[in-house]
Design a protein around this motif. Structure first.
Motif, mmCIF file in Angstrom:
data_model
loop_
_atom_site.group_PDB
_atom_site.id
_atom_site.type_symbol
_atom_site.label_atom_id
_atom_site.label_comp_id
_atom_site.label_asym_id
_atom_site.label_seq_id
_atom_site.Cartn_x
_atom_site.Cartn_y
_atom_site.Cartn_z
ATOM 1 N N TRP A 21 4.423 3.931 -4.223
ATOM 2 C CA TRP A 21 5.094 3.097 -5.241
ATOM 3 C C TRP A 21 5.307 3.898 -6.515
ATOM 4 C CZ3 TRP A 21 4.146 1.092 -10.110
ATOM 5 C CH2 TRP A 21 4.942 0.006 -10.506
ATOM 6 N N PRO B 43 0.115 3.256 -0.177
ATOM 7 C CA PRO B 43 1.148 2.445 -0.834
ATOM 8 C C PRO B 43 1.190 2.628 -2.346
ATOM 9 C CG PRO B 43 0.048 1.155 0.855
ATOM 10 C CD PRO B 43 -0.708 2.455 0.759
ATOM 11 N N VAL C 57 5.850 2.165 5.260
ATOM 12 C CA VAL C 57 5.447 1.065 4.372
ATOM 13 C C VAL C 57 6.663 0.178 4.127
ATOM 14 C CG1 VAL C 57 4.531 0.426 2.111
ATOM 15 C CG2 VAL C 57 3.693 2.478 3.283
ATOM 16 N N LEU D 278 6.558 -3.117 -2.846
ATOM 17 C CA LEU D 278 6.057 -2.454 -1.648
ATOM 18 C C LEU D 278 4.846 -3.186 -1.120
ATOM 19 C CD1 LEU D 278 6.256 1.393 -2.455
ATOM 20 C CD2 LEU D 278 7.823 0.019 -1.087
#
Length: 492
Positions: free
Chosen positions: A75, A71, A37, A110
């Protein structure tokens, strides 16, 4: 208009940041990759600490090996287990993203997550704590506010170790987005006073806010007057004393001057030293400051009025000197006073703006050479020079009132030169009426004299001892409540 939300795409985020900054040389954008990512770090050179960014941001990111995850989970994993800061937060709009970054925060984003993590790694230079230049004292602390809100808040918190000390943050100025903090004691300050200050600040529509003076007009405005319902201080101990009386402090990042609201007229004659000295000496000094205020406002106009219209008011021994000086000069008494005061203000302003070495030279040239030459040439009389000197010294006895005092001095010179003593009396009564009509956030500016508060007289021009002052706390909102009570009685 609602603030624009952050994009979830790193590509769009980078394009928007670069477009907004238009290629600024201090812009730092670092891309990285975690478990497939992509991520982006956004900050400004000179505002963040390179050491903290290297140790607590870049190094942990390069060394971590997170598991494969969505993601959002990645995060959250990054926020909770790897990146830490004492000032850590979450940002969801572009407005907050730029504001935080320009305040010294490092922003981490991100791909696929429409949020940014703000990390407080500030590293910009600030002035150290020193003695305030405008509020000298004989005893007590030598610490003064600096240009950093964090430092200023810490100095207040160190003196008021109360959980009720509340600090709120606002960002004011369309372009500057200045950090402005409200300080108050939640158990002492009246809720309506705090809400009024908060609302007035939010309603300010200014492109930039660089000092508390930018905001004073919005909080202290009211009836047309030269006096304001707000004051300023550079001393943490003075602010703490005002907060315990129910006031609200307004700190502006980048300024050492903290605004206090509401601020009563009689408080201009008080200093911190008044509470460290014996009560009888405090009373003497406060009455001396009050006399200096009336002297600097009324003396020039009174002299012009007496010399022009009422020579019978001059003592017989001084009559030849006063009238002789006026008759021997080409200007009238009013003209002499206006010319000399304009010359004095010009020299003061020039000396204030110049470097110290040149300013001292200018003071010598203006005070000795010009002053002596103008009397020797017969352009002005010696009595007027004495009046100007005495008035100028008296003005600095109450420095917080220097601006209104200067304008009032000129007004009374005009009134005295045109209408004489009768005009002076009428002008003074108009000044008193105007002062009594002013309110600061619902509190009368002339309290505790009008409305009359006998309990508050213990710390007016005579200060009682600490045995009595410590028996019961004084709250500034009591003046508002008393005025409301008198109004209700009149209506009934």
């Amino acid at each position: 208009m609602m603030p624009e939300k952050l994009d979830s795409s790193i590509v769009l985020l980078r394009e928007r940041i670069e477009q907004g900054m238009r290629g600024s040389a201090d812009l730092i954008l670092d891309e990285f990759e975690l478990a497939g990512v992509k991520g982006l770090a956004f900050m400004f050179d000179g505002l963040v600490s390179n050491t903290q960014v290297s140790d607590f941001l870049l190094r942990p990111i390069n060394r971590m090996a997170p598991p494969e995850a969505a993601p959002e989970k990645l995060w959250e994993y990054l926020r909770s287990q790897f990146l830490f800061s004492s000032e850590q937060g979450v940002v969801e709009t572009y407005e907050d993203l730029f504001t935080k970054a320009m305040s010294g925060f490092a922003m981490v984003m991100l791909d696929g997550v429409p949020r940014a993590l703000s990390l407080g790694y500030q590293g910009f230079e600030t002035r150290g704590v020193g003695e305030p230049a405008m509020e000298k004292n004989l005893r007590g602390s030598r610490e003064g506010f600096t240009e950093s809100n964090n430092t200023n808040t810490a100095m207040v918190r160190r003196r008021l170790k109360s959980p009720n000390l509340t600090v709120e943050t606002l960002y004011l100025g369309r372009q500057s987005r200045t950090n402005v903090r409200l300080c108050y004691l939640s158990d002492v300050a009246a809720p309506e006073t705090v809400e009024a200050v908060r609302q007035k600040l939010r309603e300010t529509s200014l492109p930039l806010v660089l000092d508390s003076g930018f905001l004073q007009a919005f909080i202290g405005k009211g009836a047309a007057s030269l006096f304001s319902g707000t004051g300023t201080t550079q001393r943490p101990d003075t602010l703490c004393a005002k907060l315990t009386e129910g006031r609200v402090g307004v700190m502006v990042d980048g300024s050492p001057n903290v605004m206090i609201a509401p601020y009563l007229f009689t408080e201009h004659f008080h200093t911190l030293d008044d509470y460290t000295q014996r009560p009888y000496f405090t009373a003497f000094v406060r009455l001396l400051r009050l006399a200096a205020f009336f002297l600097t406002v009324l003396l020039p106009g009174y002299y012009v009025a007496v010399v022009t219209f009422h020579p019978e008011r001059i003592p017989r021994m001084l009559l030849p000197a006063f009238l002789g000086s006026v008759s021997a000069t080409p200007l009238s008494a009013m003209g002499e006073a206006l010319v000399l005061f304009l010359l004095y203000e010009l020299l003061r302003e020039a000396g204030l703006r110049l470097p110290d070495a040149i300013g001292n030279t200018l003071s010598v040239v203006g005070g000795i050479i010009i002053g002596d030459a103008i009397v020797t040439a017969g352009l002005v009389g010696l009595p007027m020079i004495i009046i100007i000197a005495l008035t100028a010294v008296s003005a600095f006895a109450v420095p917080s009132l220097y601006e209104p005092v200067t304008i009032l001095r000129f007004l009374f010179i005009f009134i005295g030169g045109i209408l004489g003593l009768y005009g002076m009396v009428l002008g003074f009564l108009a000044l008193v009426v105007n002062l009594c009509s002013l309110h600061a956030l619902g509190t009368p500016l002339t309290a505790p004299i009008a409305p009359w508060q006998p309990r508050a007289l213990r710390d007016l021009f005579w200060r009682s001892g600490w045995q009595r002052l410590g028996q019961e706390d004084y709250n500034v909102s009591s003046a508002r409540q008393r005025e409301r009570g008198q109004t209700d009685d009149q209506d009934a």
